[in-house]
Design an enzyme around this catalytic site. Structure first.
Site, mmCIF file in Angstrom:
data_model
loop_
_atom_site.group_PDB
_atom_site.id
_atom_site.type_symbol
_atom_site.label_atom_id
_atom_site.label_comp_id
_atom_site.label_asym_id
_atom_site.label_seq_id
_atom_site.Cartn_x
_atom_site.Cartn_y
_atom_site.Cartn_z
ATOM 1 N N CYS A 1 -13.401 -10.799 7.558
ATOM 2 C CA CYS A 1 -12.596 -9.586 7.714
ATOM 3 C C CYS A 1 -13.444 -8.602 8.482
ATOM 4 C CB CYS A 1 -12.203 -9.008 6.361
ATOM 5 S SG CYS A 1 -11.294 -7.448 6.491
ATOM 6 N N GLU B 1 -6.274 -9.527 11.649
ATOM 7 C CA GLU B 1 -6.867 -10.807 12.021
ATOM 8 C C GLU B 1 -6.245 -11.217 13.354
ATOM 9 O OE1 GLU B 1 -9.382 -12.042 10.880
ATOM 10 O OE2 GLU B 1 -9.547 -11.642 8.728
#
Length: 221
Positions: free
Chosen positions: A2, A104
């Site tokens: 992340c 993402e």
């Protein structure tokens, strides 16, 4: 991993959600939070939640150079209890990282498409984090953190092979409690968030540049 997320709510909403005083620092909505920056975090001290800022990229107390933090923005939940950089913090220095979405990049025929992933009701949530304090050779202190990751649920798996650990709200107090040092109990909290409670949508590729920190970053395309 992340590497980018968002936190766009107001200071009073943040304080109410995490049962803290309003931030004492200069809080502002964030649309493209990146490693190396100061980020909002919640820790527990003397049984009370406290909100403040930590630098994203954990620097272990034994590190010789602060730059190691750029390699420590995430910690794998599967190995966090064994890794020298994280194992002490895993037992004693856990934090919540408030967020309302994360990015993402999904591989497509036209290159990588950034996707914003969030909860279905756009609720505020908390990533599981760890924090440490590093003292420089000159004596200055730097307070840093890392975000834990886990295997993806089916929604995120179509975008990326890892996802950040989003704690269930009822588990946040356990994670913050420094008296809880049972590794098995702590590991049981580090599971993929249910995919049926999340959704994702494509956003502009401008989010790939950390200098772009505007509401347009979260606009769907």
């Amino acid at each position: 991993m992340c590497g980018r997320f968002t936190l766009t709510i107001t200071p009073d909403q943040l304080a109410m959600r995490f049962e803290t005083d309003e931030p004492a620092f200069d809080y502002a909505p964030r649309y493209n939070i990146a490693p190396g920056q100061l980020i909002t975090a919640v820790i527990q001290s003397d049984g009370k939640n406290r909100i403040g800022q930590l630098k994203w990229g954990l620097v272990p107390p034994w590190a010789q150079d602060e730059k190691i933090g750029y390699k420590m923005i995430n910690a794998k939940s599967e190995t966090v209890a064994e890794k020298p950089a994280f194992k002490s913090a895993f037992l004693r220095k856990r934090c919540l990282i408030p967020a309302d979405g994360f990015y993402e990049w999904q591989a497509t025929g036209d290159g990588k498409q950034p996707m914003r992933i969030l909860l279905k009701h756009q609720d505020l949530f908390a990533f599981a984090g760890l924090y440490e304090t590093w003292t420089s050779p000159e004596g200055s202190k730097v307070h840093t953190c890392t975000l834990l990751t886990t295997k993806p649920n089916s929604l995120v798996a179509s975008i990326h092979d890892r996802m950040p650990v989003i704690l269930r709200r009822e588990d946040e107090a356990i994670w913050l409690d420094r008296g809880k040092q049972d590794a098995e109990l702590l590991h049981s909290l580090l599971v993929p968030y249910p995919e049926d409670e999340m959704y994702a949508y494509p956003v502009d590729k401008m989010v790939g540049n950390v200098r772009n920190e505007v509401p347009a970053c979260i606009a769907g395309i």
